[in-house]
Enzyme design. Sequence first.
Site, PDB file in Angstrom:
ATOM      1  N   ASP A 183     -28.664  46.036  -3.992  1.00  0.00           N
ATOM      2  CA  ASP A 183     -27.253  45.988  -3.599  1.00  0.00           C
ATOM      3  C   ASP A 183     -27.129  45.451  -2.174  1.00  0.00           C
ATOM      4  O   ASP A 183     -26.520  46.079  -1.306  1.00  0.00           O
ATOM      5  CB  ASP A 183     -26.624  47.370  -3.721  1.00  0.00           C
ATOM      6  CG  ASP A 183     -25.087  47.310  -3.695  1.00  0.00           C
ATOM      7  OD1 ASP A 183     -24.536  46.227  -3.919  1.00  0.00           O
ATOM      8  OD2 ASP A 183     -24.459  48.347  -3.452  1.00  0.00           O
ATOM      9  N   ILE A 199     -15.368  58.614   9.815  1.00  0.00           N
ATOM     10  CA  ILE A 199     -15.239  57.217  10.255  1.00  0.00           C
ATOM     11  C   ILE A 199     -15.248  56.252   9.071  1.00  0.00           C
ATOM     12  O   ILE A 199     -15.211  55.034   9.258  1.00  0.00           O
ATOM     13  CB  ILE A 199     -16.366  56.843  11.238  1.00  0.00           C
ATOM     14  CG1 ILE A 199     -17.736  57.077  10.598  1.00  0.00           C
ATOM     15  CG2 ILE A 199     -16.223  57.601  12.538  1.00  0.00           C
ATOM     16  CD1 ILE A 199     -18.894  56.606  11.469  1.00  0.00           C
TER      17      ILE A 199
END
Length: 819
Positions: A649, A527
């Site tokens: 991040d 995916i």
Amino acid sequence: MEFSISFYIFSVAAVIAVAVGSWASPVLGSPEKEAKALLESGWWSVEYLNSTTTTPCKLPGVTCNHAATITHISLHNDSLLGMNLGRFLNGSSFPNLVHLDLAGAWLNGSIPPEMGTLSKLNHLNLSYNELTGELPLSLGNLSQLLTLDISYNYPINGSIPPELGNLNSLVSLNLSANNLSGPIPSSLGHLFNLTHLDISYNEIHGSIPIEIGKLKNLHSFIMSGNWLHGPLPLSLGQLTKLNTLSLYSNQINGSIPPEIGNLKNLEILELRSNNLTGPIVPSLGGLDSIKQIDLSHNHFNGTIPTDICSLSTLISLDLSYNSIVGQIPSLGGLDSINQIDLSHNHFNGTIPTDICSLSTLISLDLSYNSIVGQIPSQFYNLTSLTSLNLACNNLSGTIRYLNQQRFSLFDIEGNKDLCFDYVIGYHCLDAPPAATNNQGVIHKVVPHSQKIRVIVVLVSVILVLSSIVLIAIFYICRCKNRKHTQPLGETNTTKNGDIFSIWNYDGNIAYKDILQATEDFDIRYCIGTGGYGSVYKAQLPNGKVVALKKLHTSEIEHPVLNKSFINEVKALTTLRHRNIVRLYGFCLHKKCMFLIYEYMERGSLFCVLNNDVEAMELDWRKRVNIIQGIVNALCYMHHGCTLPIIHRDVTTSNILLNSELEAVVADFGTARLLDPNSSTQSNILAGTYGYIAPELAYTIVGTEKCDVYSFGVVALETLMGKHPKEVLSSLSSPSTQNLLLTEILDQRLTPPRSRLAVHSVVLVASIAFACLNANPRYRPTMEGVSKKFIDRCTPFADHCFHEISIGHLMNPQALCIDG
């Protein structure tokens, strides 16, 4: 007309004050000129300037002497945002000014040459502004100056004027965190009264001049984060009052001069990340007051001098990432030590047992060496020890697991003959099984006769042989049929250091189920794909849907990606929060590496915002809820853990949404613990372009304030529906500050109308711009942000929603958040 009236009022008041108080000042200033300069600067608001009762001496931040001439000006906290420093100085308008402190006022423009006319100035602080251009040579005329601080003005460039060497009275000089280049002027050696010198985080090159040794009163000498090369001058040994010597992150070569041992008052020695070579000089053992020694990331060789091991004041010793050889010497003399890092060297021999007598030891890292033997049993008496890393050595035997010492498999990986014992259910496939009671605790067999010894030997032999047979059968079956299953909590380690541990809420996710659910990771179940590998969706036999993040086979051997995977497991096995993605299990094997997460049906926030149909479903209430979920997660990471964890991040791509559009923070591959007692910092820049805090342009040592900045970008992106790169690139521009909030909101949605929606959007926008402050010092903490969400404070209650501009939102008075 208004200017004339104001100027007349100022002038009359000043003349009266001079007439009354002229006896107090032997040198008269010019109140008229001072009043005119203040009016023309534009630094004070109109209501102050038009007041019939206000004189220059009553303006905020201004102090006068008895003669009504200005002696002190002190303005802070973004109060001069967008103002120009040059407009303030009009010739010699302030002849009696002795104190000028404009730190963090967000001034722009260059430092005018007229600054050098302030002949009585003894304190000048222009730090944390946006000043540009070069340092004027006229600064060398300020002969009475005691402190000069022009740090954290990133645009300031050019070289350090040699004329600064004329400031004979100077006690403190701070030029850090600018863009200064060129060499260190040898004339700074004339500043005989100097106690603090900081020129860190610039582009300074060349060698350290030997004239620095003339600064006999120097307490701190900080030149880290530059491009200095050449050897350390022997004259450094003459700085006998020195307390801090910080020269890390340069290109200094050669060896440490023995004269460094003369610095009897030295407490901090930071020489990491240079090109220093040769053996560590024994004279360091003469640093009687030393608390921290960091020589990591150099090319030191030879052995550790025994003299260092008797430094009773030493708290932190970091010799990692060198080429030091030999056995680890006796460290029983380090009576105050908290942290020892000897990793990434060439140490051999065994672990000295006297380390176990260091009762204050908190962190010990001996990883990546060639240490042999067993772990001394006395280690388990070190109740203060919370971090132990023995990975990648040649250790053998077992390591126990106690409540006060939560050592993980990752701390011992790479030791093929070392494993955890059975007390926590871990199996070491190379060791024979031990007899256990019903609770899994190992029995201690104490022989009382030769007969018992013989029985024990016979039983052991039988058990060893049985184990070998069982292990052989196990591997044959696994290789042939791939039908390995494992219950909750069990982890296998092989001779190759492979780790396999999978579990979930009902206690049984098996390796074979993963392979069957994805048909051996068939492309049909993929995916998403990224540089790290691919993400698969899998439905297990029990109906549970999970997401699998699998590293590409060709990238498993890549050390950075491998470390990132292991780092993510470490982080997520310690975090438990509803807004942090849940890790069900992992497999770290030399041929197969994947992580198993809860499946988030709606994907990433980035993808939702970039799909018009899905973005329109994301109304203002849902967007605010998503942002609050991110706040909850980061607040928990920064303030709710034993040691803070920074993500490093935070982006919309790493925020995942479930079917109810609730947010979780994901992707902890770059996360790390923020240990205030550790001098070891990551030296790899982490983050995604467009979300990285500006201070990482001059230092790669991230803090929780870097996460705060990234969160500000994500929050603003969520409101705008796109990345706010245009806004961020021109925040100081008047045209950007004049933009209305309604103009930058996602135009695919109708503007918020209900009182609650308007209040929530304005609150989020105010918080976002506070988090985007270029100065990390003035950003809020995530705890402060969380408190504002809980309190539901009402910024701009007196403003019409359609009148609120970015300039309003950037005003620090708009939203007071605890730092």
